[in-house]
Every structure is written in structure tokens, then in C-alpha cells.
Design an enzyme around this catalytic site. Sequence first.
Site, PDB file in Angstrom:
ATOM      1  N   HIS A 187       0.833  -1.220   0.000  1.00 10.67           N
ATOM      2  CA  HIS A 187       0.000   0.000   0.000  1.00 10.67           C
ATOM      3  C   HIS A 187       0.863   1.265   0.000  1.00 10.67           C
ATOM      4  CE1 HIS A 187      -3.413  -2.649   1.150  1.00 10.67           C
ATOM      5  NE2 HIS A 187      -2.474  -3.265   1.858  1.00 10.67           N
TER       6      HIS A 187
ATOM      7  N   LYS B 208      17.540  20.853 -10.733  1.00  6.55           N
ATOM      8  CA  LYS B 208      16.876  19.555 -10.952  1.00  6.55           C
ATOM      9  C   LYS B 208      17.780  18.482 -11.563  1.00  6.55           C
ATOM     10  CE  LYS B 208      13.146  18.561 -10.227  1.00  6.55           C
ATOM     11  NZ  LYS B 208      11.845  18.743 -10.842  1.00  6.55           N
TER      12      LYS B 208
ATOM     13  N   TYR C  25      -8.655 -14.230 -45.496  1.00  2.00           N
ATOM     14  CA  TYR C  25      -7.897 -12.981 -45.505  1.00  2.00           C
ATOM     15  C   TYR C  25      -8.799 -11.783 -45.802  1.00  2.00           C
ATOM     16  CZ  TYR C  25      -4.607  -9.304 -46.620  1.00  2.00           C
ATOM     17  OH  TYR C  25      -3.936  -8.115 -46.615  1.00  2.00           O
TER      18      TYR C  25
ATOM     19  N   SER D  89      16.486  20.309 -15.835  1.00  4.06           N
ATOM     20  CA  SER D  89      15.314  21.121 -16.147  1.00  4.06           C
ATOM     21  C   SER D  89      15.758  22.375 -16.883  1.00  4.06           C
ATOM     22  CB  SER D  89      14.609  21.499 -14.845  1.00  4.06           C
ATOM     23  OG  SER D  89      13.856  22.681 -15.008  1.00  4.06           O
TER      24      SER D  89
ATOM     25  N   GLU E  58      11.035   7.402 -16.111  1.00  4.26           N
ATOM     26  CA  GLU E  58       9.677   7.904 -16.372  1.00  4.26           C
ATOM     27  C   GLU E  58       9.226   7.525 -17.772  1.00  4.26           C
ATOM     28  OE1 GLU E  58       9.590  12.140 -15.618  1.00  4.26           O
ATOM     29  OE2 GLU E  58      10.609  11.856 -13.708  1.00  4.26           O
TER      30      GLU E  58
HETATM   31  N1  ARG Z   1       0.104  -5.810 -47.765  1.00  2.00           N
HETATM   32  C1  ARG Z   1      -0.770  -6.891 -47.536  1.00  2.00           C
HETATM   33  C2  ARG Z   1      -0.857  -7.173 -46.013  1.00  2.00           C
HETATM   34  O1  ARG Z   1      -0.042  -6.692 -45.297  1.00  2.00           O
HETATM   35  C3  ARG Z   1      -0.272  -8.103 -48.231  1.00  2.00           C
HETATM   36  C4  ARG Z   1      -1.342  -9.078 -48.567  1.00  2.00           C
HETATM   37  C5  ARG Z   1      -2.233  -8.532 -49.617  1.00  2.00           C
HETATM   38  N2  ARG Z   1      -3.181  -9.478 -50.048  1.00  2.00           N
HETATM   39  C6  ARG Z   1      -4.284  -9.122 -50.719  1.00  2.00           C
HETATM   40  N3  ARG Z   1      -5.055 -10.073 -51.076  1.00  2.00           N
HETATM   41  N4  ARG Z   1      -4.546  -7.886 -50.974  1.00  2.00           N
HETATM   42  O2  ARG Z   1      -1.718  -7.866 -45.550  1.00  2.00           O
END
Ligand code: ARG
Length: 465
Positions: free
Chosen positions: A161, A288, A322, A282, A295
Site C-alpha cells: 500500500h 533539478k 484474408y 530542467s 519515467e
Molecule cells: N500488404 C498486404 C498485407 O499486409 C499483403 C497481402 C495482400 N493481399 C491481398 N489479397 N490484398 O496484408
Amino acid sequence: MTEKNAGVLWAGRLEEKPERSAFSFQSSIGFDKRMALEDVRGSRAHAAMLGKQGVIAAEDAAALDEALGKIAQGLQTGEVTVDEGAEDVHSFVEGLLTEALGDAGRSVHAGRSRNDQVATDFRLYCKRVGDAVRAALKDTINVLLDRAGEHAETLMAGFTHLQRAQPVTLGHQLTAWAAALSRDAGRFSDALARMDECPLGSGALAGTTLPLDREAVARDLGFARPALNAMDAVADRDFALELAAACAVTQTHLSRFCEDVCLWASEEWAFVDLGEKWSTGSSIMPQKKNPDFAELVRGKTGRVNGNLIALLTVMKGLPYAYNKDLQEDKEALFDSLDTVLANLRVFSGFMGNAVFNKVKMEASCAGGFLEATDVAEYLVKKGMPFRKAHECAAHIVRDCIDKGLKRIGEAGLADLQKHSPLIEADIFAKITPRACVEARNLPGGPAPDEVRRQIAVLRDAARDI
Ligand code: ARG
């Protein structure tokens, strides 16, 4: 490829190119250029495998290998500079190959997508830099253990504490810090072990009809195995999340250590002198000497914790597989890894040079009745139930305060015996700060020999980092 859309990998489908600012909005070359060497390495393994599998001619594979070798060298010497106008590092490297080799260059992307390519490059980068963070953790742990060994006998008040609690040693506290960093190293190792799978060969999300040898590519790139599922391989960024989390925990530890260092460096505590090289002044107050380094390490935790939340938020609700959102993974993690690396170096720098004020530290054990628990435990050893002993010691403390005494040991035996006849003259030797520390010799305790044992355990563990 039309003239208009020259230079992009998808010119066959889209004749028009986004206008300059929109193109640069979606381009990642500004930051994924950091993975240029990884991209070249991945391309080399892929091209060599394509040649062996008969997907491309052996001469083309040889030409690709040579050209990629030159690109890698050029990137290292600075002879090859990244074209900031490229869409990303993958297009840039493929562009160089096409420029140098014509159709042989155009053949390298067979059976590959930028989706598995970027997942591979990013993992290779993480493995390399993750190892550098582990090495920095190892160095920092060793610095803390060195200092802990030097100060295994240096008495200091331990705090709860933010109030003085019980006598410990500086060595005990520095070993506590090393133990936290040792777990951090474990977190990085675990994350690195789990990410040790090669996405190449996963294509966009569904693999390929071409007869790739995924095992060979994985082996060539130093991965333990190819990723099991193509869709998972291109959609997964757990490895980035885990590393970002390991960075955030490490940085959070550093922020706590630095908070203590800032307190210790204040005139009020005066436990440590960080030295002129690890302090700043400072612009207005001539007197200082500020602990800016500590920090700033504490402050940098904000961005590292923020990066973890940013990454988690990018991943949340992202449909399989993706999506371009995944491009947002890199800057956050690059920043976390850079920050943790730099902070570990700075932290170990000033901790290695800090001059501890033993007199002040030892003085902090006097005057706060830090020996009160030891009085209670003395009574327990004489047969009193702990709750009663706690109350009895508390009454002794109140009595001492009323009498203007600073330590229980300043009271006379007769006064102490008024609180309990179990108290005998042997109590005085048992409640000095050093005796309190030395008697705490169970595993985990602050007794100097026990702390030395803890140091040895952590030193051993650090050897394997
Ligand atoms: N620059 C893209 C990334 O970082 C690479 C992959 C791109 N793929 C795509 N289907 N556009 O993810």
C-alpha cells in the site's frame, strides 16, 4: 499489364489504378519494407522448391535464386533501395525479379498468394525480432541478478500500500523483478514455439493444384512444419496477438519497476542515485536532476498496451479468411517489439549503473514498527494463537507510539511483559531489522542465503533463454 496500371500485380483485372493518394492509402510498403529480407528469403525457398518440383524450369529456378541472392545483398549494402511507390514489399520484390529476369521473374508467384506470403514473412520477422527480445530479457535479468547478489545483505523496507511493511533486502526486491522478467521470457518462448509453422503453400486460402512440396519449404525456412490448414494459415494472427500480449506484460512489469525507481530517486526517499548519465535536467529549475529515463520507460507502456488493444480490435469479428484489415497488424506489433527492445536496453542500462544508498535504505527499516509482525510471530512460537498475538503486538505498537518510541526494541522488558508474560529478554535480539530478515529463510523469503539460492535458480533459467 496496361500502361495505366503498370507496376501492380493485379493489372490484368483492373485497367484503372486508384488515384495516387488512394493508392498510397492502401499501400503498405512504407512499413512492410522492414520485412524485405524475409520476403526475399521466402521467395528463395519457394522458387527453389518450384524448380525441384518441376513447376518451373531448373534454369529459371537457378536464375531466380541468383537474382534473389543479389537483391538480399543489395538490400543489406544499401545498393538496392525500396521503391516507396510499390504497393507492398511482395510486389516490390517480384517487380525487381521481373525487371531482372523477364518471364523467369514472372514465374515465381506460381502456387503462392500474397496472403500466405505476408503470413510467412511476418512470422519470419517475428521469430527474428522475438529472439532479439528474448536476448534483451536475458541480459536484463542478468543485470538485475548481479545487482541483487551485490545487495543480498542490503536492508531495506519492503512496502505494501506504499506504506512501509516489513524489512527485506534490496536483493530480495531485485530478485522479484528478475522473476517477473523470467516469466516474460517464457511467454515469448511459448509464443515463438507456437508460431513455428510455415503458411507458404496455403495460397490465398485454398492451397493450390500445383505439386508444391510444403515440407521442403517449411524446412528450408527453419519452420518446424507447414501450417496444417490453408484457411487458418492466412487468417490467423494469433502469433501477433500473443507477441503483442507478451510485450504488454513485459512493458507493464517495466513500468512498475520504473515507478519504484522514480520514487527511490526522489530526494524524499533517496534510495538511489541514477548518476548524471542516466538523468536529465530542467530548462528552468537549475537544481533539478530528473529520472526521465525511468519515467519514459513507464510512459511507453501506454503505446504498447494500446497496440495490443488495437490488434485485438482489428481481429474482432473479421470474417474468414484474408481481409485487407490484416494489413493493420504490422505497424502495431513492430512498434511494440521496437519499444520493448529499446526499453529493456535503457532499463538495464540505468539499473546496471545505479548507485544504491545503503544507509538510507537501512534507515527506512527503523521507525515504522516494521518488526511488529515478528513480535506477533515471537508470541506464536511461545504458544499464543496468532489472532491474539496480532492484537498483543498491536497494543505494544500503540503503547510505543503513545510513549514517543520509534521501535519496539526501545521499550523496556517490563513494559513489554505487561502485554504478555510470554515475552522474555530474548525478544530484543529477534526484532532488529537484520534479525527479522535473517529469520525469514523459508523458500521465497528475504534471508540473504535464501535470496542467493533464488538468484541461482533464475540464473540457471536465464542460461536457457
Ligand atoms: N500488404 C498486404 C498485407 O499486409 C499483403 C497481402 C495482400 N493481399 C491481398 N489479397 N490484398 O496484408
